[in-house]
Design an enzyme around this catalytic site. Sequence first.
Site, PDB file in Angstrom:
ATOM      1  CG  ASP A 267     -14.146   9.580  14.575  1.00  7.83           C
ATOM      2  OD1 ASP A 267     -14.830   9.018  15.422  1.00  7.83           O
ATOM      3  OD2 ASP A 267     -14.707   9.865  13.539  1.00  7.83           O
TER       4      ASP A 267
HETATM    5  C1  GLC Z   1     -17.666  10.178  12.469  1.00 11.99           C
HETATM    6  C2  GLC Z   1     -17.799   8.796  13.441  1.00 11.99           C
HETATM    7  C3  GLC Z   1     -17.159   7.735  12.933  1.00 11.99           C
HETATM    8  C4  GLC Z   1     -17.042   7.686  11.460  1.00 11.99           C
HETATM    9  C5  GLC Z   1     -16.437   8.858  10.932  1.00 11.99           C
HETATM   10  C6  GLC Z   1     -16.476   9.093   9.165  1.00 11.99           C
HETATM   11  O1  GLC Z   1     -17.805  11.142  13.109  1.00 11.99           O
HETATM   12  O2  GLC Z   1     -17.553   9.191  14.643  1.00 11.99           O
HETATM   13  O3  GLC Z   1     -17.737   6.628  13.595  1.00 11.99           O
HETATM   14  O4  GLC Z   1     -16.526   6.454  10.945  1.00 11.99           O
HETATM   15  O5  GLC Z   1     -16.880  10.101  11.469  1.00 11.99           O
HETATM   16  O6  GLC Z   1     -17.612   9.137   8.957  1.00 11.99           O
END
Ligand code: GLC
Length: 740
Positions: A267
């Site tokens: 993430d």
């Molecule tokens: C965010 C979220 C994730 C998302 C990623 C990209 O913090 O936790 O669900 O896909 O970053 O935006």
Amino acid sequence: MPANTYQQGRIKQVFSDKNAQTSYLISQLTLAEKIGQMSQFNNDAENLHNAIKQGNVGSVINEVDPDTINELQRIATQESRLGIPLLIGRDVIHGFNTIFPIPLGQAASWSPDVIELCAKIAAVESSNSGLNWTFAPMIDVSRDPRWGRIAESLGEDPFLCSTLAIAMLKGFQGDKLSDPHSIAACAKHFAGYGASESGRDYNTTNIPENELRNVHFPPFKAVAEAGISTFMTSFSDLNGVPATGNKWLLNDILRTEWQYPGFVVSDWASITQLITHGFAKDENAAAYEACNAGVDMEMATDNYAQHLPSLINSEKISIEHIDAMVSRILRLKIDIGLFDNPYAANSTSSKQLNSFHLAVAKQAAIKSCVLLKNDKHTLPLSKTAIDSLAIIGPLADDGYEQLGTWAFDGNAEHSITCLEAIKAYVKDSIKVKFAIGMETSRSNHQDGFDEAVNTASDADVAVMILGEEAILSGEAHCRSNINLPGCQEALIDAIYQTGTPIVLVIMAGRPITLATILPKVDAVLFAWHPGTMAGPAITELLFGEDCPSGKLPLTFPRTVGQIPLYYGQKNTGRPASESTFIDINSINVRAPQTSLGMTSTHLDTHYSPLFPFGYGLSYSQFEYKNINVDKYSINMGESLKIAATLRNIGKVDAEEVVQLYIRDLVASVTRPVKELKGFQRVYLKAGQSKSIVFDLHTDELAFYNRQMTLTTETGIFHAWIGGSSDTELKTEFEVILPSE
Ligand code: GLC
């Protein structure tokens, strides 16, 4: 150019199969270029073009302009040494330009076909812009409505979440990933994120393995088996080992036990956060832990770029391990067809927000709305019986707020609000007057109350459109109280005092505690955040052009103090029951310290939910009778039929979501008092009846036992069929071992 042909200027090879192409590319890549494939950078990263040209970028996140994406792909394929195209990722969560209901709202439709179509349209619109990867579906099972991200989830139940997740996956990935309008999907956030303590985002999760396997893993295992292209790790600390550095999770479970072939992306900065967790002492250690655990691609930070070379050169990480990771990334690029055509299927207006996309958005919103109350048949409203209508509330005419969280590429200008749609629908037949009542849903200023009260006093019916602004739900937007924010309850009370009947429409990204205001309103339609077509959908439901058919995908508690509260709870050794609930007001003062009830309940709140999982009213009424099984005993490995007669005993044709629940009465680990095992959306004309039949195989009764083995055990089971998890229409069957 035929498939599996790899051409980059100087190099032209035709490969017998995708594995051969992948192996060839691995053989050509330098170590730096391999690590480049494992790196995803944000579209605003410094020197991005040069980094792509150097072969140091495998993916770009958050770019949505087709021309910009095409230029990035041109640089990657024409100017870099090996010409490997880019994965272009974005959170296309519930629509791209056309915004559908938030996932929690889509889950309330219990309509896999509609959900698949919404995802397909999102894939068409986003791939037109050049995107080829979405970070969806979010399939964290969550039972804590304080958690802002419950809005992104598919609710509290593993079976419903699994079923709907597969529908989303099919919509995004289509039949062929190489179809220009398919995009790779991503199962997130692996795993257990929905159990963040106290509903605070990014918080610790302590989940026993048996609970992980029986509650949180099933949707991930389901989409892994259904061919989802990628997984994303969770931010959260899972039993002391953050998911992004959790080798048991990413290797032992995902790779070894599930044999998952796709790749895992971290993430956003979750690899760096291993330091913040106190799990890695520095970025070098963080890169090691994540890579060793099995995170193939790093999102948004450059720990891999900075530290993998030294980790490989010092043999802490083997080159074979890296090659396996890069192979998974390259294989997806080949499967998507990026080597044949990496460019945007240039968006044309006919593909974005066209009438078909908007019609589907309206239908999805209609099916996702849940009718929670409708006293005195207040709804549907009649165009002939009403002369004047008061429309009240800060969400009645706000095209942005109705889109909900994670609607990055939606545009409020495309929204049709409730006020606009109601006015367009009634035309001159009803006098419509709008009073916002409050500046925003969070406002505590009652300056607008007088106008709202006067407007309601002059009207036959007051339609109040209240709830949460989009910013109050979604990532990092958690609430310690889940009542209507601001002074909305006071506004309802002020309108209640006028004596004008109130129809309350709620837009929110979570269950709301409504017990206080429920007695003051005549009807409640829970609309979640319904998206671009909120107005037409809600209007058609309010005036009976369509009939509410949504069912709750999660439990609505009476108070926030009851959380976590969910239908699939364990029985405990002292289950609460009507006979033992003691209201705090019914206890004599100076009562002796005797046991008051001695059951699993609170003294100050009834143990039941305000509205249970699976609940939802209709403008018609449905009767369930004659539940039966085609045989009482079934051998392990066989199926049985469980049926009931459904009758539409109301006056209008309507749809009902018929639900099947079971209970394993005695097992080697305690089992939930009810488990959803099937559902069917059934349309019946007024007066019509139909036998609804569910086929149930003993494999569907399986759970992970004390040895963490998936197994079905013999014994007696109860089964229920009904329109909500609190159905009492019950039968029984027995699973036995086949007689030798
Ligand atoms: C965010 C979220 C994730 C998302 C990623 C990209 O913090 O936790 O669900 O896909 O970053 O935006």
